[in-house]
Design a protein around this motif. Structure first.
Motif, PDB file in Angstrom:
ATOM      1  N   GLU B 201     -65.842 -99.432  40.358  1.00 24.22           N
ATOM      2  CA  GLU B 201     -65.388-100.814  40.099  1.00 24.22           C
ATOM      3  C   GLU B 201     -65.480-100.994  38.809  1.00 24.22           C
ATOM      4  OE1 GLU B 201     -67.732-103.612  42.473  1.00 24.22           O
ATOM      5  OE2 GLU B 201     -66.168-103.940  43.894  1.00 24.22           O
ATOM      6  N   PHE B 202     -66.175-100.553  37.571  1.00 24.26           N
ATOM      7  CA  PHE B 202     -65.755-101.098  36.338  1.00 24.26           C
ATOM      8  C   PHE B 202     -64.596-100.624  35.931  1.00 24.26           C
ATOM      9  CE2 PHE B 202     -67.874 -96.680  35.476  1.00 24.26           C
ATOM     10  CZ  PHE B 202     -67.203 -96.426  34.395  1.00 24.26           C
ATOM     11  N   ARG B 207     -59.073-103.167  34.618  1.00 25.28           N
ATOM     12  CA  ARG B 207     -57.962-103.608  34.577  1.00 25.28           C
ATOM     13  C   ARG B 207     -57.605-104.808  35.023  1.00 25.28           C
ATOM     14  NH1 ARG B 207     -54.009-102.142  38.737  1.00 25.28           N
ATOM     15  NH2 ARG B 207     -55.328-101.813  40.487  1.00 25.28           N
ATOM     16  N   SER B 208     -58.724-105.621  35.697  1.00 32.85           N
ATOM     17  CA  SER B 208     -58.635-107.227  36.011  1.00 32.85           C
ATOM     18  C   SER B 208     -58.614-108.015  34.875  1.00 32.85           C
ATOM     19  CB  SER B 208     -59.498-107.609  36.988  1.00 32.85           C
ATOM     20  OG  SER B 208     -60.808-107.790  36.376  1.00 32.85           O
ATOM     21  N   LEU B 209     -59.225-107.306  33.933  1.00 33.61           N
ATOM     22  CA  LEU B 209     -59.416-108.095  32.252  1.00 33.61           C
ATOM     23  C   LEU B 209     -58.065-108.030  31.712  1.00 33.61           C
ATOM     24  CD1 LEU B 209     -62.963-107.164  31.515  1.00 33.61           C
ATOM     25  CD2 LEU B 209     -62.162-109.353  32.362  1.00 33.61           C
ATOM     26  N   ARG B 215     -56.532 -98.147  26.818  1.00 33.71           N
ATOM     27  CA  ARG B 215     -58.027 -98.671  26.503  1.00 33.71           C
ATOM     28  C   ARG B 215     -59.013 -98.353  27.643  1.00 33.71           C
ATOM     29  NH1 ARG B 215     -61.024-102.850  23.858  1.00 33.71           N
ATOM     30  NH2 ARG B 215     -62.585-103.243  25.642  1.00 33.71           N
TER      31      ARG B 215
ATOM     32  N   ARG C  60     -57.296-108.932  45.737  1.00 27.07           N
ATOM     33  CA  ARG C  60     -56.790-108.132  44.399  1.00 27.07           C
ATOM     34  C   ARG C  60     -55.449-108.486  44.460  1.00 27.07           C
ATOM     35  NH1 ARG C  60     -61.554-105.965  45.727  1.00 27.07           N
ATOM     36  NH2 ARG C  60     -62.479-104.440  44.476  1.00 27.07           N
ATOM     37  N   LEU C  65     -54.269-107.508  40.852  1.00 25.44           N
ATOM     38  CA  LEU C  65     -54.793-105.987  40.768  1.00 25.44           C
ATOM     39  C   LEU C  65     -53.665-105.301  41.449  1.00 25.44           C
ATOM     40  CD1 LEU C  65     -58.615-106.217  40.606  1.00 25.44           C
ATOM     41  CD2 LEU C  65     -57.067-105.265  39.061  1.00 25.44           C
ATOM     42  N   HIS C  66     -53.276-105.766  42.437  1.00 33.74           N
ATOM     43  CA  HIS C  66     -52.118-105.083  43.524  1.00 33.74           C
ATOM     44  C   HIS C  66     -51.026-105.779  43.344  1.00 33.74           C
ATOM     45  CE1 HIS C  66     -55.063-102.719  45.035  1.00 33.74           C
ATOM     46  NE2 HIS C  66     -55.843-103.439  46.145  1.00 33.74           N
ATOM     47  N   GLN C  86     -59.833-114.828  36.820  1.00 31.57           N
ATOM     48  CA  GLN C  86     -60.870-113.851  36.572  1.00 31.57           C
ATOM     49  C   GLN C  86     -61.380-113.199  37.833  1.00 31.57           C
ATOM     50  OE1 GLN C  86     -61.481-111.811  33.942  1.00 31.57           O
ATOM     51  NE2 GLN C  86     -60.155-112.915  32.610  1.00 31.57           N
ATOM     52  N   MET C  87     -62.015-112.059  38.002  1.00 33.84           N
ATOM     53  CA  MET C  87     -62.733-111.731  39.001  1.00 33.84           C
ATOM     54  C   MET C  87     -64.118-111.233  38.979  1.00 33.84           C
ATOM     55  SD  MET C  87     -60.634-108.999  41.717  1.00 33.84           S
ATOM     56  CE  MET C  87     -61.495-108.529  43.292  1.00 33.84           C
ATOM     57  N   PHE C  89     -66.976-108.846  40.961  1.00 35.11           N
ATOM     58  CA  PHE C  89     -66.994-107.906  41.936  1.00 35.11           C
ATOM     59  C   PHE C  89     -68.153-107.765  42.631  1.00 35.11           C
ATOM     60  CE2 PHE C  89     -63.856-106.947  38.776  1.00 35.11           C
ATOM     61  CZ  PHE C  89     -62.706-106.167  39.358  1.00 35.11           C
ATOM     62  N   GLN C  90     -67.846-106.848  43.857  1.00 34.04           N
ATOM     63  CA  GLN C  90     -69.135-106.720  44.952  1.00 34.04           C
ATOM     64  C   GLN C  90     -70.465-106.027  44.474  1.00 34.04           C
ATOM     65  OE1 GLN C  90     -67.857-105.018  48.403  1.00 34.04           O
ATOM     66  NE2 GLN C  90     -69.671-105.077  49.353  1.00 34.04           N
ATOM     67  N   ASP C  91     -69.705-104.798  43.768  1.00 30.62           N
ATOM     68  CA  ASP C  91     -71.052-104.097  43.170  1.00 30.62           C
ATOM     69  C   ASP C  91     -71.586-104.306  42.090  1.00 30.62           C
ATOM     70  OD1 ASP C  91     -72.687-102.055  43.012  1.00 30.62           O
ATOM     71  OD2 ASP C  91     -71.425-100.511  43.311  1.00 30.62           O
ATOM     72  N   SER C  95     -69.681-102.166  38.995  1.00 30.16           N
ATOM     73  CA  SER C  95     -68.555-102.780  38.271  1.00 30.16           C
ATOM     74  C   SER C  95     -69.023-103.297  36.654  1.00 30.16           C
ATOM     75  CB  SER C  95     -68.494-104.404  38.682  1.00 30.16           C
ATOM     76  OG  SER C  95     -69.707-104.943  38.630  1.00 30.16           O
ATOM     77  N   LEU C  96     -70.052-102.459  36.257  1.00 34.19           N
ATOM     78  CA  LEU C  96     -70.398-102.495  35.002  1.00 34.19           C
ATOM     79  C   LEU C  96     -70.658-101.092  34.415  1.00 34.19           C
ATOM     80  CD1 LEU C  96     -73.630-105.401  34.961  1.00 34.19           C
ATOM     81  CD2 LEU C  96     -70.984-105.621  34.564  1.00 34.19           C
ATOM     82  N   ASP C 108     -65.714-107.655  26.118  1.00 31.70           N
ATOM     83  CA  ASP C 108     -64.456-106.970  26.687  1.00 31.70           C
ATOM     84  C   ASP C 108     -63.227-107.956  26.722  1.00 31.70           C
ATOM     85  OD1 ASP C 108     -64.267-104.290  26.417  1.00 31.70           O
ATOM     86  OD2 ASP C 108     -64.711-103.839  28.598  1.00 31.70           O
ATOM     87  N   PRO C 109     -63.292-109.063  27.482  1.00 27.54           N
ATOM     88  CA  PRO C 109     -61.946-109.516  27.735  1.00 27.54           C
ATOM     89  C   PRO C 109     -61.590-110.429  26.480  1.00 27.54           C
ATOM     90  CG  PRO C 109     -63.829-110.477  29.051  1.00 27.54           C
ATOM     91  CD  PRO C 109     -64.320-109.581  28.491  1.00 27.54           C
ATOM     92  N   ARG C 153     -75.183-111.679  36.924  1.00 32.02           N
ATOM     93  CA  ARG C 153     -75.061-112.591  36.048  1.00 32.02           C
ATOM     94  C   ARG C 153     -74.182-112.145  34.772  1.00 32.02           C
ATOM     95  NH1 ARG C 153     -78.932-116.774  36.459  1.00 32.02           N
ATOM     96  NH2 ARG C 153     -80.215-116.562  38.552  1.00 32.02           N
ATOM     97  N   ARG C 158     -68.990-112.144  31.946  1.00 32.64           N
ATOM     98  CA  ARG C 158     -67.588-111.403  31.536  1.00 32.64           C
ATOM     99  C   ARG C 158     -66.413-112.086  32.050  1.00 32.64           C
ATOM    100  NH1 ARG C 158     -66.889-105.325  33.355  1.00 32.64           N
ATOM    101  NH2 ARG C 158     -67.245-106.236  35.104  1.00 32.64           N
ATOM    102  N   ASP C 170     -65.273-111.254  44.777  1.00 33.96           N
ATOM    103  CA  ASP C 170     -65.229-110.501  45.794  1.00 33.96           C
ATOM    104  C   ASP C 170     -66.504-109.974  46.358  1.00 33.96           C
ATOM    105  OD1 ASP C 170     -64.484-108.651  47.573  1.00 33.96           O
ATOM    106  OD2 ASP C 170     -63.894-107.099  46.434  1.00 33.96           O
TER     107      ASP C 170
END
Lengths: 317, 315, 315
Positions: B201-202, B207-209, B215, C60, C65-66, C86-87, C89-91, C95-96, C108-109, C153, C158, C170
């Motif tokens: 997911e990261f 990508r979502s950012l 990059r 998404r 994202l899609h 912004q999004m 994520f579930q996991d 996601s990090l 990052d953003p 958090r 982010r 999500d």
């Protein structure tokens, strides 16, 4: 199934064609005179260079030379050796038995030793015997084949001369069975030690993976005796990667066990290759290279087919 | 806001002292590696060999023996046989009366140069290719993956021999040949890892950012590839060293005058019955070097991924 | 009030390809199949449904994202290129990026959108960490040093970095322990009122959605079958599928539970590759009539819209 075999065979032919073309371009691309000079060697007189250029027709356009080369290859004509003036196919046929016997004998040894060692390690991971075997294996993997070979000869000649082992030219088993073994035992052991190390590692890893699977636990839970669990349920599934590796190795080795043959002076395909490279005997180099590639391609196809029998999850499409 | 503060209090694990800088995965790996005695000994051995190679000219000056100098008077016995180890020639002389010790040191330079340079080349190209193939996928990846399979199924000694026959021997060619095959192994590993991480997911989060693909590959994927790449690279170095020695032994490697462990061993085959040191010293050096690299590589693997199956279980 | 976001008949199909050399399309997964809905500024729109109903794909698509296969998504006063969507994520584990420090993940953003100087970014990261209830001193730590709730958090911090207006969540709490879920949800609610955020909130846990949402959309096999203000939907569900979902969930209100009849769904969710014709729910619907397999029901109604030929509470 047949569709798969046909497709793999076509792919194999494509690989062979690529190999042949690459080898051809490596030797023949470039201006006629520099190609002839390279083939003749840096110290050859100009007349020799000219003669090579004319007999090989290096002045012709590259495409024409290439088509001629392919045409001959397709008719199974590998040409004639520059040095001995004998047909390349005759040279190859003469070298084949030594390599075949070497690989066959060594394969029997390394497969037995490798799988046994791997199973011993896997049934008692982290035990003393597991550690001893794995240390030996690491040493075996670190040991260059030729160093091992030289040491074997050193030991055979200086320490155990009464064994009667000696490096020397290949002796056909039907002519002199005693001489055959005296010549072959050291190359067999040398080749087998290096390979066995790889197989212990492979069997141990694969076996440990398999023994961790759920169905093994199920077999234990239903009360199957431990040796039955290990051998009947575990080993069979664990051997799949071993069989794959074995097929690939045999294919690669049949093309020429260069180092082992060189160290022991066995006149097999590998030795033929080395000698022709040293002599700049181009037709032999190309013939041996294409043959080696053919062995590898066929072995890979056989491995894929064997795989589908061993692992019911794999379907050939 | 009180709720947020309360909940954050609840979540602060009492065990973690609020250090400003946390221990990174690298620091932890280094600490684990330090506890691994075999790996640390190997690291020390490698350092010694590197130092010996770097200071080879110093030893040549001290002994007064250049790597190519022949000493028919002092290096050979009156019967023309090489002298054994002694105060003049620390490890004895070879069949031409050259100092074996000095030649071995210069040989270490060749071995390390070939081993490290080819691995470096292979790593750079392997990582880039593997990442591109794994990340973009599609038909490019299909062709590339099949090609890598073909390259890896060929015995590289045979291919190297054909190449040497066509292009002539030399250190640069050897580095390129070894790099090519190591590259295939590296690219395959990196491709597999990239494909696995691509689904995490990261990567989607990046990508979502609005992160570009480039990059994402270099900032997000690359740090995750460093561990497997380091392990493989440390195992490719000894392979390359053995490969160089083997080719030189067959007389197809570096220029025969260049001192190389393989070439020195090839010379020894005619003399080891009168001068066993000529065989034993280079063989031992080669064995120690490759074993040290292999053990260190194994140690690094364990340190970076503590869950992995240890080849050498030490505890 | 004009909508912040308008989704018009959006479809998202994923092609299924087969074949080794030439890959042909042999079918399509109809993940999202004609969804129309609006999101009002400042509200929370919950989207519920079983796994595989297309809710994550829809999320998404909204987050960009899609690419949508057909239809359109209109953003009013929302600039995706400035990071206003912004999004989360579930996991919180996936996601990090495990190999990067938390501070750099949150920044990052800002880095991607070239916002501020490095010093300004550092301050902003500390500010954000404080805002979501994390200790700003921990910005140099790695994700592995945080608990699941703390990691979520970090993901929220982010997402907030670029001061977005819409956040697509999500299933942000479904991977967390129940005790931590409430803390994260309360944080999201507090942030919403403090920063005037709009949420699209995806979940399969009906009670979570009911607690956070102003309006709720129920999805089944790529379509919205019912959309209504949250309380209304839970009090008087009109679609038999919504009814079934609600009766399957544990209800905290015993009066309501007693009033409601338990409806058990039979059979599996049909394949989204070949969804049933007309009303997609008819093969499993207890009220299915001949009309349901012949004519597709439209999503009708004012505030409370239902796509069913025979809406109403179960008899």
């Amino acid at each position: 199934m047949w569709r798969f075999v046909i497709r793999r065979a076509l792919f194999g032919l494509l690989v062979l064609w690529l190999v042949a073309t690459t080898v051809f371009l490596l030797f023949f691309a470039g201006p006629a005179d520099s190609v002839a000079r390279r083939l003749a060697g840096p110290r050859a007189p100009q007349e020799v260079v000219n003669q090579i250029r004319d007999t090989l027709g290096l002045d012709r356009p590259l495409t024409q030379q290439y088509l001629g080369f392919l045409n001959k290859l397709l008719h199974g004509d590998l040409g004639t050796s520059f040095i001995s003036q004998t047909p390349v196919s005759t040279l190859i046929m003469a070298s084949l038995p030594a390599t075949l016997w070497l690989v066959a004998g060594a394969a029997a040894l390394w497969l037995t030793a490798g799988v046994t060692g791997g199973v011993i390690c896997a049934t008692a991971p982290r035990s003393l015997r597991d550690r001893l075997i794995t240390v030996t294996v690491l040493a075996g993997i670190s040991l260059p084949t030729f160093v091992l070979g030289i040491f074997m000869i050193f030991l055979a000649l200086s320490v155990f001369p009464w064994l009667g082992l000696a490096p020397g030219p290949y002796i056909p088993p039907l002519e002199d069975i005693r001489g055959f073994f005296q010549v072959m035992i050291m190359p067999w052991i040398t080749l087998a030690v290096v390979q066995a190390a790889v197989y212990v590692r492979l069997t141990r890893g694969s076996m440990l993976d398999t023994l961790g699977e759920d169905y093994i636990r199920t077999a234990r839970a239903k009360g199957a005796p431990e040796h039955r669990v290990t051998y009947r349920h575990g080993l069979r599934a664990a051997l799949t990667p071993v069989v794959t590796q074995f097929g690939v190795d045999i294919g690669a080795l049949l093309g020429g066990v260069v180092v082992t043959e060189s160290v022991f002076g066995l006149q097999g395909l590998g030795q033929l290759m080395i000698r022709s490279v040293r002599d700049g005997d181009l037709p032999v180099i190309i013939g041996a290279a294409v043959l080696a590639a053919a062995f590898i391609v066929v072995a890979n196809i056989l491995v894929d087919i064997a795989y589908s029998f061993l692992d019911p999850r794999v379907r050939l499409t | 806001m009180s709720l947020i503060e309360a909940s954050s209090e609840a979540e602060h694990t009492p065990g973690i002292t609020p250090a400003v800088r946390g221990k990174g995965p690298w620091q932890l790996a280094w600490e684990r590696l330090q506890r691994d005695r075999a790996a640390m000994v190997s690291l020390a051995v490698i350092c010694v060999i590197v130092l010996l190679a770097v200071f080879a000219p110093v030893f040549a000056a001290v002994t007064g023996h250049g790597p190519q100098d022949q000493f028919p008077e002092t290096g050979l016995t009156p019967e023309g046989l090489p002298v054994g180890p002694g105060s003049g020639f620390w490890l004895g002389a070879d069949s031409l009366g050259r100092d074996l010790f000095v030649r071995l040191l210069y040989g270490a330079r060749v071995s390390l140069l070939v081993g490290v340079l080819s691995t470096l080349l292979a790593t750079v190209f392997g990582v880039v290719t593997g990442m591109l193939a794994g990340f973009y996928g599609g038909w490019v990846d299909g062709v590339l993956a099949r090609l890598l399979d073909v390259v890896l199924s060929f015995p590289y000694l045979l291919v190297a021999i054909v190449l040497v026959a066509a292009l002539g021997a030399g250190v640069p060619l050897m580095i390129l040949v070894i790099a090519f095959f190591s590259f295939a192994a590296m690219a395959r590993v990196v491709r597999g890892q990239t494909m696995a991480y691509k689904e995490r997911e990261f990567v989607e989060a990046a990508r979502s950012l609005g992160a570009s693909k480039l990059r994402t590959m270099f900032v997000d994927l690359l740090p995750n590839l460093v561990a497997p790449v380091t392990v493989l690279a440390s195992l490719l170095i000894p392979t390359a060293i053995v490969f160089e020695a083997t080719l030189s032994f067959l007389g197809l490697g570096v220029d025969p005058r260049t001192p190389s462990w393989g070439a020195i061993l090839a010379d020894s085959t005619d003399y080891y019955r009168v001068a066993p040191g000529l065989l034993i010293f280079p063989a031992l050096l080669l064995l120690i070097t490759t074993l040290a690299f292999n053990l260190l590589g194994d140690g690094i693997r364990d340190a970076l991924d503590p869950r992995s199956d240890r080849l050498l279980s030490r505890k | 009030m004009t909508a912040l976001l308008r989704v018009n008949d959006v479809r998202k199909y994923f092609p299924i390809k087969e074949g080794l050399l030439i890959r042909r399309e042999v079918g399509r997964v109809h993940a999202v199949d004609g969804v129309t809905l609006e999101v009002q500024p400042g509200e929370t729109l919950g989207i519920v449904g079983e796994s595989g109903c297309g809710k994550s794909t829809l999320a998404r698509c909204i987050a960009g994202l899609h690419e949508v296969t057909s239809g359109s998504i209109e953003y009013h006063g929302l600039d995706r290129s400035r990071g206003q969507i912004q999004m989360i994520f579930q996991d919180p584990y996936g996601s990090l990026n495990p190999r990067r420090r938390v501070g750099s993940i949150i920044a990052d953003p800002l880095v991607i959108h070239r916002s501020g100087t490095p010093a300004e970014r550092r301050n902003r990261v500390r500010e954000l960490m404080e805002l979501v209830g994390l200790n700003p001193e921990h910005y140099n730590r790695f994700p592995a040093e945080f608990s699941g709730g703390q990691r979520q958090r970090i993901g929220i911090a982010r997402a907030l970095a670029l001061r977005p207006r819409l956040i697509v969540c999500d299933e942000p709490v479904s991977a967390l322990d129940v005790s931590i879920q409430a803390q994260v949800i309360n944080l999201l609610k507090d942030l919403q009122s403090e920063l005037g955020l709009t949420y699209v909130f995806i979940a399969h846990d009906l009670s979570v959605v009911r607690y956070v949402s102003d309006r709720v959309a129920v999805m089944y096999l790529g379509k919205v079958v019912e959309i209504a203000p949250a309380e209304q939907l839970y009090r008087s569900p009109q679609h038999p599928y919504t009814n079934a979902l609600l009766s399957a969930a544990s209800v905290a209100d015993p009066d309501l539970a007693a009033k409601r009849e338990r409806i058990l769904l039979t059979g599996d969710v049909p394949s989204p590759i070949l969804p049933p014709p007309a009303c997609r729910f008819h093969p499993r619907c207890p009220k299915a009539a001949p009309r349901c397999s012949a004519e597709e029901p439209l999503l009708l109604g004012e505030d409370h819209r239902t796509a069913c030929h025979y809406p109403g509470v179960m008899i």
